[in-house]
Design a protein around this motif. Structure first.
Motif, mmCIF file in Angstrom:
data_model
loop_
_atom_site.group_PDB
_atom_site.id
_atom_site.type_symbol
_atom_site.label_atom_id
_atom_site.label_comp_id
_atom_site.label_asym_id
_atom_site.label_seq_id
_atom_site.Cartn_x
_atom_site.Cartn_y
_atom_site.Cartn_z
ATOM 1 N N ALA A 98 -37.857 9.387 -15.838
ATOM 2 C CA ALA A 98 -38.546 9.731 -17.078
ATOM 3 C C ALA A 98 -39.357 8.541 -17.585
ATOM 4 C CB ALA A 98 -37.537 10.172 -18.137
ATOM 5 N N LEU A 99 -38.756 7.380 -17.582
ATOM 6 C CA LEU A 99 -39.485 6.193 -18.025
ATOM 7 C C LEU A 99 -40.700 5.954 -17.129
ATOM 8 C CD1 LEU A 99 -36.561 3.745 -18.914
ATOM 9 C CD2 LEU A 99 -37.970 5.108 -20.464
ATOM 10 N N HIS A 100 -40.514 6.183 -15.859
ATOM 11 C CA HIS A 100 -41.605 6.012 -14.916
ATOM 12 C C HIS A 100 -42.783 6.919 -15.262
ATOM 13 C CE1 HIS A 100 -43.083 6.291 -10.478
ATOM 14 N NE2 HIS A 100 -43.766 5.412 -11.156
ATOM 15 N N GLN A 101 -42.475 8.176 -15.522
ATOM 16 C CA GLN A 101 -43.530 9.113 -15.891
ATOM 17 C C GLN A 101 -44.241 8.662 -17.159
ATOM 18 O OE1 GLN A 101 -44.591 11.625 -14.109
ATOM 19 N NE2 GLN A 101 -42.981 11.468 -12.547
ATOM 20 N N LEU A 102 -43.474 8.231 -18.130
ATOM 21 C CA LEU A 102 -44.080 7.823 -19.404
ATOM 22 C C LEU A 102 -44.930 6.568 -19.222
ATOM 23 C CD1 LEU A 102 -41.125 8.522 -21.854
ATOM 24 C CD2 LEU A 102 -43.248 9.819 -21.575
ATOM 25 N N MET A 103 -44.473 5.659 -18.380
ATOM 26 C CA MET A 103 -45.250 4.444 -18.122
ATOM 27 C C MET A 103 -46.629 4.783 -17.579
ATOM 28 S SD MET A 103 -43.727 1.506 -18.725
ATOM 29 C CE MET A 103 -44.462 0.304 -17.603
ATOM 30 N N ARG A 104 -46.665 5.798 -16.726
ATOM 31 C CA ARG A 104 -47.920 6.130 -16.087
ATOM 32 C C ARG A 104 -48.785 7.020 -16.963
ATOM 33 N NH1 ARG A 104 -46.898 7.096 -9.753
ATOM 34 N NH2 ARG A 104 -49.133 6.712 -9.827
ATOM 35 N N ALA A 105 -48.188 7.574 -17.989
ATOM 36 C CA ALA A 105 -48.925 8.549 -18.797
ATOM 37 C C ALA A 105 -49.874 7.851 -19.769
ATOM 38 C CB ALA A 105 -47.948 9.422 -19.568
ATOM 39 N N GLU A 106 -50.914 8.544 -20.066
ATOM 40 C CA GLU A 106 -51.867 8.147 -21.099
ATOM 41 C C GLU A 106 -51.134 7.732 -22.371
ATOM 42 O OE1 GLU A 106 -55.706 7.918 -22.863
ATOM 43 O OE2 GLU A 106 -55.254 8.496 -20.794
ATOM 44 N N ALA A 107 -51.359 6.511 -22.814
ATOM 45 C CA ALA A 107 -50.778 6.034 -24.076
ATOM 46 C C ALA A 107 -49.253 6.021 -24.072
ATOM 47 C CB ALA A 107 -51.282 6.848 -25.268
ATOM 48 N N GLY A 108 -48.697 6.083 -22.884
ATOM 49 C CA GLY A 108 -47.242 6.009 -22.794
ATOM 50 C C GLY A 108 -46.516 7.180 -23.415
ATOM 51 N N ARG A 109 -47.173 8.301 -23.489
ATOM 52 C CA ARG A 109 -46.499 9.448 -24.097
ATOM 53 C C ARG A 109 -46.850 10.759 -23.417
ATOM 54 N NH1 ARG A 109 -49.602 10.612 -29.786
ATOM 55 N NH2 ARG A 109 -51.231 11.886 -28.823
ATOM 56 N N MET A 110 -45.943 11.682 -23.494
ATOM 57 C CA MET A 110 -46.135 13.003 -22.913
ATOM 58 C C MET A 110 -45.472 14.054 -23.801
ATOM 59 S SD MET A 110 -45.076 12.295 -18.937
ATOM 60 C CE MET A 110 -45.569 13.902 -18.294
ATOM 61 N N ARG A 111 -45.982 15.253 -23.698
ATOM 62 C CA ARG A 111 -45.299 16.358 -24.364
ATOM 63 C C ARG A 111 -43.960 16.560 -23.658
ATOM 64 N NH1 ARG A 111 -48.868 21.482 -24.847
ATOM 65 N NH2 ARG A 111 -47.581 21.861 -23.023
ATOM 66 N N ARG A 112 -42.990 16.930 -24.423
ATOM 67 C CA ARG A 112 -41.664 17.074 -23.831
ATOM 68 C C ARG A 112 -41.655 18.113 -22.723
ATOM 69 N NH1 ARG A 112 -38.712 14.433 -28.294
ATOM 70 N NH2 ARG A 112 -36.593 15.033 -27.787
#
Lengths: 160, 160
Positions: A46-60
């Motif tokens: 999960a942290l990995h996905q968030l790191m790669r995501a735009e602005a460090g955030r994703m919809r749940r």
DNA sequence: GAAGATTGACTTCTCAATCTTT
DNA sequence: AAAGATTGAGAAGTCAATCTTC
């Protein structure tokens, strides 16, 4: 006997190996990550996905797809990460239904620390068993299974 | 940048795909098997191993290895199967520490009923996505991962 | 009514510890 | 002391149901 029999055997074997390989690796990685960094494999993912995501955030809900959990599972997962201070929640300005998961500075730090270890272990594991072509083949074949390639960040378009 | 970076990426991707493919397939098979036959994927796997085993029985510890669980997990699994009457326990004559798990006639019946369904689904899933060579390659590559090929009945020796 | 998020109840499995037999 | 089996305690995730917002 046995045109279909052979295909059945092979399909059964493929599934069994997938299952057992996953169980063994998950147990081993979980143990190590847990002890060394207090994270489960899923936390790391999960942290990995968030790191790669735009602005460090994703919809749940997107995160759920990306880590291969149900919406329910993500809810539980994020509750833990929020309590640990690695992730925080944020509401959407445009749609009051959606809630974002944002990685915090502490989360980035925790990820960085764990990633060094974990990725090295992962690379070693595969490097011991496969050469580059074989690994590529494995990745490619696995990618065709349902759900396997979900949640991979789209590659930046290379050609105009 | 990035000889190591590429290998890291690839290793990470391989693991992620393995994990997600497993999660998706397990959820789907579990749902179907559960509803249609009251068995979990692991139940099925255990019955499968026992069906193939000499005299329909295995030491509990060997079964653990064969289905990719810890000894503890097998204990719980067998408790359920025994309660359902699909498996029974038997002591060893030669070593009082070991306990065998034996498949019962009801267990054989349950397995046969479930197998028809499950194997067909499995074969269809793979057939849709891979030709015979690709499936063989996948099986072969997965087999090199730790734990993946454990618990496969040794092939009967073919040559003298 | 569908999408997103969440909760309650439950299952499965792990780890660590224990007991027995070798 | 090592191997096999088991148990207590707890983690993690599912499903089904619910609530809110679109």
């Amino acid at each position: 006997v046995t045109g279909a029999g052979v295909a059945d055997e092979q399909a059964l074997r493929a599934w069994a190996r997938l299952q057992h390989a996953h169980a063994g690796l998950a147990r081993s990685f979980n143990g190590h990550l847990q002890r060394a960094h207090g994270l489960t494999v899923t936390d790391f993912d999960a942290l990995h996905q968030l790191m790669r995501a735009e602005a460090g955030r994703m919809r749940r809900t997107d995160l759920a797809g990306a880590v291969g959990l149900t919406p329910s599972g993500v809810c539980r997962l994020l509750a833990g990460l929020e309590q640990a201070g690695l992730v925080r929640s944020a509401d959407s300005a445009s749609d009051a239904r959606v809630s974002y998961a944002c990685i915090t500075p502490a989360g980035r730090q925790a990820f960085a620390a764990a990633a060094a270890d974990h990725v090295a272990g992962l690379r070693a594991l595969f490097a011991e068993r496969f050469d580059a072509d074989e690994l590529a083949a494995l990745v490619h074949l696995l990618g065709r299974l349902p759900g396997a390639a979900s949640g991979e960040r789209a590659r930046v378009a290379v050609s105009a």
